[in-house]
Design a protein around this motif. Structure first.
Motif, short mmCIF file in Angstrom:
data_model
loop_
_atom_site.label_atom_id
_atom_site.label_comp_id
_atom_site.label_asym_id
_atom_site.label_seq_id
_atom_site.Cartn_x
_atom_site.Cartn_y
_atom_site.Cartn_z
N GLY A 2 4.18 17.31 -2.54
CA GLY A 2 4.18 17.05 -3.85
C GLY A 2 2.82 16.92 -4.57
N SER A 3 2.50 17.21 -5.82
CA SER A 3 1.48 16.99 -6.24
C SER A 3 0.93 15.64 -6.32
N LEU A 4 -0.48 15.19 -6.24
CA LEU A 4 -1.18 14.02 -6.30
C LEU A 4 -0.47 13.28 -7.50
N LYS A 5 -0.42 13.89 -8.57
CA LYS A 5 0.16 13.34 -9.94
C LYS A 5 1.46 12.89 -9.41
N SER A 6 2.13 13.41 -9.20
CA SER A 6 3.76 13.08 -8.88
C SER A 6 3.77 11.81 -7.70
N GLN A 7 2.98 11.95 -6.82
CA GLN A 7 2.83 10.90 -5.75
C GLN A 7 2.39 9.71 -6.34
N MET A 8 1.58 9.78 -7.32
CA MET A 8 0.80 8.67 -8.09
C MET A 8 1.94 7.77 -8.67
N ARG A 9 2.86 8.79 -9.53
CA ARG A 9 3.94 8.30 -10.20
C ARG A 9 4.67 7.39 -9.39
N VAL A 27 0.90 -1.08 0.01
CA VAL A 27 0.00 -0.08 -0.23
C VAL A 27 0.79 1.31 -0.15
N PHE A 28 0.55 1.97 -0.80
CA PHE A 28 1.11 3.47 -0.84
C PHE A 28 0.21 4.41 -0.27
N ILE A 29 0.53 5.35 0.58
CA ILE A 29 -0.27 6.48 1.03
C ILE A 29 0.04 7.75 0.62
N ALA A 30 -0.77 8.25 -0.21
CA ALA A 30 -0.55 9.78 -0.66
C ALA A 30 -1.12 10.65 0.03
N VAL A 31 -0.55 11.81 0.24
CA VAL A 31 -0.98 12.82 1.17
C VAL A 31 -1.32 14.16 0.45
N LEU A 32 -2.41 14.69 0.90
CA LEU A 32 -2.57 16.09 0.26
C LEU A 32 -2.94 17.16 1.28
#
Ligand code: HAM
Length: 423
Positions: free
Chosen positions: A362-369, A328-333
């Motif tokens: 970082g942006s959601l996009k970069s975190q998803m990458r 699991v990766f946890i992206a944070v905004l």
């Protein structure tokens, strides 16, 4: 600024490779313990004298390859080039012979030899070493070799040859030595300077020489097998019989003398043709006089060591490793979300789910990458807006489907989906 680099021939084992080492070590421990061996750990540094007296003054190891140095008080020490001498020393020093259960030992760790580095040959290398004391039954010689083959098979290494020989004993070897000396005297002009010197002090070592012209000079050299005394012959025949009984394939190699002087009777090597010049994956043999010569009780000994680097090179040729990924990766905004995400990551780990937290925003996009690169199955997006509603977003990376999950159910949800997916 100039960079400081590692010492030549001494390698780092990086995280991408370390799983091979763990696999080899785990399998080794399983097999060794199955056969009744117990672990012993000895220092990396010993008195130089220990190796000179056991391995032999006129061996390559002692003559040319040891890392030997005086300490600040002028006492000569050496980094261990092998483990047998150290294990025997420890056995004597701690009176382990008094304990009838203390017979089989193993140790795993780095050894040091100042050889010319090449593929499969390093200056710091690692061995899995096994030693048995107090048993001179040929059955033990066979068992030791069978265990070595068993271990290699469990690792999935099949096309490795077992070569065996008998080096005779103090009864019969001197007769052979004299014969060989006389033979080498006639071949003297053909020998390399090292061998020409050694034929006087330690003629058997000439069989170990890799120089072509020495090899040629030895083509019709006398064979040890013909000089074995009755007792050595019987011992060796029994060993071979026991190996055959258990359908272990072997080849008798009467030229194999091993690079260390303490051996007598049975010696063996496991050989591969997949590693170029460094073809010995492991080797060992019987050393019945060693413990006495080092000032201990007169107990027989037998053992072997496997070179871990060579073993791992073979494993790597055979199969690619599928590395474990975080699940699991946890992206944070947003700053506020970081604290919740941090807590969630700990909670997931506590429940056995490998979680990786986005650091540094970082942006959601970069975190998803980044999540994509890590190859995770799910990403949890912890955003301030969603948190205000008490939910997080869980995105399935393959199907791209997203679910809104109440924060307090996230761990349960992820545990369920990862179990279902791994079925
Ligand atoms: P050895 O044949 O010198 O025996 O070493 C055993 C194994 O260690 C070799 O077969 C090889 O795989 C590995 N090895 C040796 N030198 C290097 C190197 N420079 N780089 C990489 N791997 C290397 C012994 O050490 C004996 N103490 C074995 C033994 C135990 N005999 C009785 N008990």
């Amino acid at each position: 600024m100039e960079r400081v680099q590692a010492v030549r021939g001494m390698n780092d084992i990086l995280p991408d490779a370390v799983h091979w080492w763990q696999k080899v070590e785990t399998t080794a421990r399983e097999v060794l313990e199955l056969y009744g061996y117990r672990e012993i750990r000895t220092p990396l540094v010993e008195k130089l004298e220990l190796f000179a007296r056991s391995i032999g003054e006129s061996t390559d190891i002692v003559e040319k390859e040891m890392y030997a140095f005086p300490d600040r008080k002028g006492q000569w020490l050496a980094l261990r080039p092998e483990a047998t001498a150290s294990v025997v020393r420890a056995f004597i020093e701690h009176n382990l012979h008094a304990d009838p259960l203390a017979r089989k030992f193993y140790t795993i760790g780095p050894m040091f030899r100042h050889e010319r580095p090449q593929k499969g040959r390093y200056r710091q290398f690692h061995q899995i070493d096994a030693e048995v004391f107090g048993i001179d039954d040929p059955l033990m010689d066979a068992e030791v070799m069978i265990m070595l083959c068993d271990f290699l098979q469990r690792l999935g290494l099949k096309d490795i040859g077992l070569h065996v020989n008998s080096l005779g004993c103090p009864e019969c070897r001197p007769r052979f030595r004299e014969k060989l000396k006389a033979f080498l005297q006639n071949r003297s002009p053909q020998l390399c300077p090292d061998c020409d010197r050694r034929r006087h002090v330690n003629p058997l070592r000439v069989f170990d020489c890799k120089v072509d012209r020495c090899r040629e000079a030895l083509t019709d050299a006398p064979e040890l097998a013909q000089y074995l005394c009755e007792a050595c012959r019987r011992h060796f025949d029994k060993v071979l019989e026991y190996l055959s009984d258990l359908h272990v394939a072997y080849a008798v190699d009467s030229r194999m003398v091993r690079g260390l002087d303490y051996y007598m009777r049975t010696t063996f090597e496991v050989i591969t043709d997949r590693l170029g010049a460094q073809n010995a994956v492991g080797g060992g043999g019987r050393y019945d006089g060693l413990m006495r010569d080092l000032g201990g009780p007169d107990l027989p000994g037998i053992g072997f060591a496997i070179g871990m680097e060579r073993l791992i090179l073979l494993l790597q040729q055979k199969e690619a490793w599928v590395s474990k990924k975080p699940q699991v990766f946890i992206a944070v905004l947003g700053d506020e979300a970081v604290r919740q995400a941090f807590r969630l990551a700990q909670d997931l780990r506590a429940h056995g789910v490998a979680a990786e937290l986005a650091h540094g925003g970082g942006s959601l996009k970069s975190q998803m990458r980044r999540a994509d690169k890590l190859g995770v199955a799910h990403v949890v997006i912890v955003g301030e807006e969603e948190l205000a509603r008490g939910v997080v977003v869980v995105r399935h990376m393959v199907s791209k489907e997203q679910d809104q999950v109440p924060l307090e159910n996230t761990v349960q949800f992820l545990m369920t989906v990862s179990t279902v997916e791994s079925l």
